[in-house]
Design an enzyme around this catalytic site. Sequence first.
Site, PDB file in Angstrom:
ATOM      1  N   HIS A  46      -4.580   6.902  -2.975  1.00 50.20           N
ATOM      2  CA  HIS A  46      -4.645   5.740  -3.861  1.00 50.20           C
ATOM      3  C   HIS A  46      -3.879   6.013  -5.155  1.00 50.20           C
ATOM      4  O   HIS A  46      -4.207   6.920  -5.911  1.00 50.20           O
ATOM      5  CB  HIS A  46      -6.084   5.360  -4.212  1.00 50.20           C
ATOM      6  CG  HIS A  46      -6.122   4.137  -5.095  1.00 50.20           C
ATOM      7  ND1 HIS A  46      -6.056   2.858  -4.577  1.00 50.20           N
ATOM      8  CD2 HIS A  46      -6.126   4.002  -6.446  1.00 50.20           C
ATOM      9  CE1 HIS A  46      -6.038   1.988  -5.580  1.00 50.20           C
ATOM     10  NE2 HIS A  46      -6.082   2.658  -6.722  1.00 50.20           N
ATOM     11  N   ASN A  86       6.148  -4.621  -6.925  1.00 45.84           N
ATOM     12  CA  ASN A  86       5.704  -5.387  -8.082  1.00 45.84           C
ATOM     13  C   ASN A  86       4.717  -4.546  -8.892  1.00 45.84           C
ATOM     14  O   ASN A  86       3.835  -3.897  -8.328  1.00 45.84           O
ATOM     15  CB  ASN A  86       5.037  -6.686  -7.622  1.00 45.84           C
ATOM     16  CG  ASN A  86       6.015  -7.596  -6.884  1.00 45.84           C
ATOM     17  OD1 ASN A  86       7.156  -7.730  -7.294  1.00 45.84           O
ATOM     18  ND2 ASN A  86       5.570  -8.208  -5.800  1.00 45.84           N
ATOM     19  N   GLY A  92       3.654 -10.168 -10.545  1.00 44.15           N
ATOM     20  CA  GLY A  92       3.041 -10.712  -9.338  1.00 44.15           C
ATOM     21  C   GLY A  92       2.312  -9.704  -8.480  1.00 44.15           C
ATOM     22  O   GLY A  92       2.034  -9.981  -7.312  1.00 44.15           O
ATOM     23  N   HIS A  97      -2.757  -1.245  -5.431  1.00 43.70           N
ATOM     24  CA  HIS A  97      -2.496   0.008  -4.696  1.00 43.70           C
ATOM     25  C   HIS A  97      -0.989  -0.003  -4.467  1.00 43.70           C
ATOM     26  O   HIS A  97      -0.463  -0.945  -3.861  1.00 43.70           O
ATOM     27  CB  HIS A  97      -3.285   0.010  -3.383  1.00 43.70           C
ATOM     28  CG  HIS A  97      -3.117   1.250  -2.529  1.00 43.70           C
ATOM     29  ND1 HIS A  97      -4.194   1.992  -2.067  1.00 43.70           N
ATOM     30  CD2 HIS A  97      -2.009   1.854  -2.045  1.00 43.70           C
ATOM     31  CE1 HIS A  97      -3.752   3.001  -1.334  1.00 43.70           C
ATOM     32  NE2 HIS A  97      -2.417   2.941  -1.298  1.00 43.70           N
ATOM     33  N   HIS A  99       2.582  -0.246  -3.432  1.00 43.92           N
ATOM     34  CA  HIS A  99       3.156  -0.643  -2.151  1.00 43.92           C
ATOM     35  C   HIS A  99       4.595  -1.076  -2.359  1.00 43.92           C
ATOM     36  O   HIS A  99       4.955  -1.608  -3.413  1.00 43.92           O
ATOM     37  CB  HIS A  99       2.349  -1.757  -1.479  1.00 43.92           C
ATOM     38  CG  HIS A  99       2.057  -2.943  -2.352  1.00 43.92           C
ATOM     39  ND1 HIS A  99       1.076  -2.928  -3.315  1.00 43.92           N
ATOM     40  CD2 HIS A  99       2.621  -4.171  -2.407  1.00 43.92           C
ATOM     41  CE1 HIS A  99       1.047  -4.111  -3.922  1.00 43.92           C
ATOM     42  NE2 HIS A  99       1.985  -4.878  -3.401  1.00 43.92           N
TER      43      HIS A  99
HETATM   44  P1  DGP Z   1       1.905  -7.882  -4.257  1.00 45.07           P
HETATM   45  O1  DGP Z   1       1.863  -9.332  -4.599  1.00 45.07           O
HETATM   46  O2  DGP Z   1       3.219  -7.227  -4.614  1.00 45.07           O
HETATM   47  O3  DGP Z   1       0.706  -7.132  -4.803  1.00 45.07           O
HETATM   48  O4  DGP Z   1       1.839  -7.835  -2.674  1.00 45.07           O
HETATM   49  C1  DGP Z   1       0.656  -7.783  -1.957  1.00 45.07           C
HETATM   50  C2  DGP Z   1       0.956  -8.234  -0.557  1.00 45.07           C
HETATM   51  O5  DGP Z   1      -0.142  -7.879   0.255  1.00 45.07           O
HETATM   52  C3  DGP Z   1       1.136  -9.740  -0.407  1.00 45.07           C
HETATM   53  O6  DGP Z   1       2.480 -10.009   0.006  1.00 45.07           O
HETATM   54  C4  DGP Z   1       0.155 -10.146   0.677  1.00 45.07           C
HETATM   55  C5  DGP Z   1      -0.279  -8.826   1.268  1.00 45.07           C
HETATM   56  N1  DGP Z   1      -1.660  -8.789   1.688  1.00 45.07           N
HETATM   57  C6  DGP Z   1      -2.735  -9.132   0.951  1.00 45.07           C
HETATM   58  N2  DGP Z   1      -3.863  -8.952   1.644  1.00 45.07           N
HETATM   59  C7  DGP Z   1      -3.480  -8.460   2.858  1.00 45.07           C
HETATM   60  C8  DGP Z   1      -4.201  -8.076   4.027  1.00 45.07           C
HETATM   61  O7  DGP Z   1      -5.424  -8.110   4.103  1.00 45.07           O
HETATM   62  N3  DGP Z   1      -3.458  -7.632   5.077  1.00 45.07           N
HETATM   63  C9  DGP Z   1      -2.088  -7.557   5.047  1.00 45.07           C
HETATM   64  N4  DGP Z   1      -1.476  -7.129   6.144  1.00 45.07           N
HETATM   65  N5  DGP Z   1      -1.386  -7.917   3.968  1.00 45.07           N
HETATM   66  C10 DGP Z   1      -2.071  -8.359   2.885  1.00 45.07           C
END
Ligand code: DGP
Length: 113
Positions: A46, A86, A92, A97, A99
């Site tokens: 994390h 982001n 946004g 976490h 990514h």
């Molecule tokens: P950000 O907005 O940069 O924090 O991107 C987070 C992304 O995570 C967003 O594009 C949607 C994705 N996301 C949110 N919840 C879930 C989930 O439960 N499963 C998956 N596979 N993606 C998720």
Amino acid sequence: MSDCLFCRIVTKEIPSSGVYEDDVCYAFRDINPAAPVHVLVVPKKHIGSLDEVSKADAAVVGHIMSVIPAIAASEGVAGGYRVVSNIGPRAGQSVKHLHFHILGGRDLSWPPG
Ligand code: DGP
């Protein structure tokens, strides 16, 4: 962190569509794809965002950068994709976490919104 969505995805407590995994990171399809190819790559450790990367985490981030091209190739977008991370609410970031989004499969405009 038990209350972190992506930590729970990493442990498979929450299901996801995985495309790559090793000791350091996990890659899975975004639940709300913004492009035909939309994969998220997360460290298993994390880390809140790039703002929270310590010098000790440099190898983790470097490793993720090193596997992204292979993930992109396996998704069929080698040579034409975008990697985005982001950081914070103004950019946004909705999941705290670290990514990296891999986006591809269509023309991507610049600048992003
Ligand atoms: P950000 O907005 O940069 O924090 O991107 C987070 C992304 O995570 C967003 O594009 C949607 C994705 N996301 C949110 N919840 C879930 C989930 O439960 N499963 C998956 N596979 N993606 C998720």
